[in-house]
Design a protein around this motif. Sequence first.
Motif: not given
Lengths: 272, 317
Positions: B85-91, B208-209, B51-60
Amino acid sequence: MTTDYVLEARGLIKAFKGFTAVDNVSLNVRRGDIHALIGPNGAGKTTVFNLLTKFLSPTRGQLLFNGRDITSLSPDRIARIGMVRSFQISAVFPDLSVLENVRVALQRHRGDSFFFWRSETSLASLNGRALELLESVGLAAFAPHRAADLSYGRKRALEIATTLALEPELLLLDEPTQGMGHEDIDAVAELIRSVNRQCTVLMVEHNLKVVADLSDRITVLQRGTVLIEGDYQTVSADPQVRAAYMGVDESEDGQTSGRPAIAAGRMQEIRV
Amino acid sequence: MNKRTLYCALVVLALLAPLAVYPVFLMKVLCFGLFACAFNLLLGFGGLLSFGHAAFLGTGAYVTGYAMSTWGLTPEIGLLVGTLASAALGLVYGALAVRREGIYFAMVTLALAQLMFFVYLQAPFTGGEDGLQGIPRGQLLGVVDLQSNMAMYYLVLAIFSGGFLLIHRTIHSPFGQVLKAIRDNEARAISLGYQVDRYKLLVFVISAALAGLAGATKTLVFQLASLNDVHWLMSGEVVLMTLVGGMGTFLGPLVGAGVLVSVEHALSSGTLGAYVHVAMGMIFVLCVLLFRRGIVGEFPHLVSKLAKGIRRRLPMR
Ligand SMILES: Nc1ncnc2c1ncn2[C@@H]1O[C@H](COP(=O)(O)OP(=O)(O)OP(=O)(O)O)[C@@H](O)[C@H]1O
Ligand SMILES: [Mg+2]
């Protein structure tokens, strides 16, 4: 000295909130045996299985596998060292095909299970072995079917084939014949016997005929403690066991070819 | 219908579409489509509800936006930086979240995404409430000027197709098999010796990536990265797109994205703008009631029902 036993459990205790489901259970499984764990509903058999395979952590106690302390290992690690369990409720992968179910187990050894860029057609080289395993449980004809569409008995057979794919040293079966008809029961019993040529088996089983026919050794569990452990003769002759499990009177004793009469009974009918 | 024929037809359609439809609209659908496909990989095939996938969209979106405006990178490098950057945050987020089950997993991802929202609100380089504006599209490989919407469209289409193919391959790979097994019966997968957390983490990072890639691409298209991209409403919208289109189907998320973007587009131009979320809510309710499997998931069943109905009406032979 330790090679005699595949698995040794010492003083296992599992306390759930408010009560102790498994209380100081010690269990030794001899290499090559079919070892049955029996007892009435709620005795703690499944909980013992969960403790042995680390799906639950024991409150206290120690586990040795081939003499090596495995008390602190994770459940997936336990499986990788050769101790594989089945579940009381049949555990297949319902949305995978029957063939894929077995192949998922075969796949782990290959070390390509993280390769998300490789096509799954690379798994086809495992199909031969998977079919062989399905053949051994009489499911080869069902290979392309969805596992969810199999009958209950066939799901259990598929589960066993999947487990065998890992070539475990010790196989733990939680009520392999539960909910089956006569023919299926006979087939599964036969299957367990043949599996036993390659690996040691520890099984929870309610059907006393199966227990009597297959087991080299029996542990009786009651209210979380071991009532008695021994071969079928010893166990079935024990007055406590007889008192607990039989509505059978003494005169029937020994009437069927040396097998005491409780063999005819089914333990789930008897509550303590 | 043959699957291959369907996909070929879709590719031809996509190649010709900008001749008939406003390309910016199409690009928006493709960006959100990729976002939803990435989300669906996690939910539909990994069984994990983030429920937080916007974090990855936004980071990209922010990272690519910042990199393009400040360092003057070429777009392909800009997109790559945002995706990584999103992949790293995803990790990091994945490592924290995959150990949780069900609703706890959703809550952890939501909480972490809210954390990112405040980071992007407060950080000195994100432009606060205004976001990053006027981000240059640049020249692809230093050659193709993306200022033309047509050129941009075909780049977006290529990116979407690449992402889509990667997801398709991931699901039909040795890894995908294990993933499906874990989704089907996690305890059984563990009992076969699989370290399920690692598989969940990998699919989380891939998802996430790709969500980051979607955000990065969107930044180029609209030349804007804003707080909307990291808002929890965005996390909700992607859930909606996926469920409306059909969770666990390949094309469902794209169809869902198309439906929601169209609704938004239709309503936001008039005085009805305030009702966008009401409309989305209603679409969701309708979907839950009528097409439990989503539009795409329900389609084959509708077809087979129709076929049965017709057969019944034919005279017996
Ligand atoms: N996670 C748990 N939390 C609390 N109590 C539990 C839990 N799991 C099992 N129990 C309790 O522990 C006792 C033993 O359960 P267990 O499932 O091990 O019995 P069993 O011998 O396998 O019974 P059955 O023959 O019905 O399968 C039961 O009273 C059960 O309610
Ligand atoms: Mg049980």
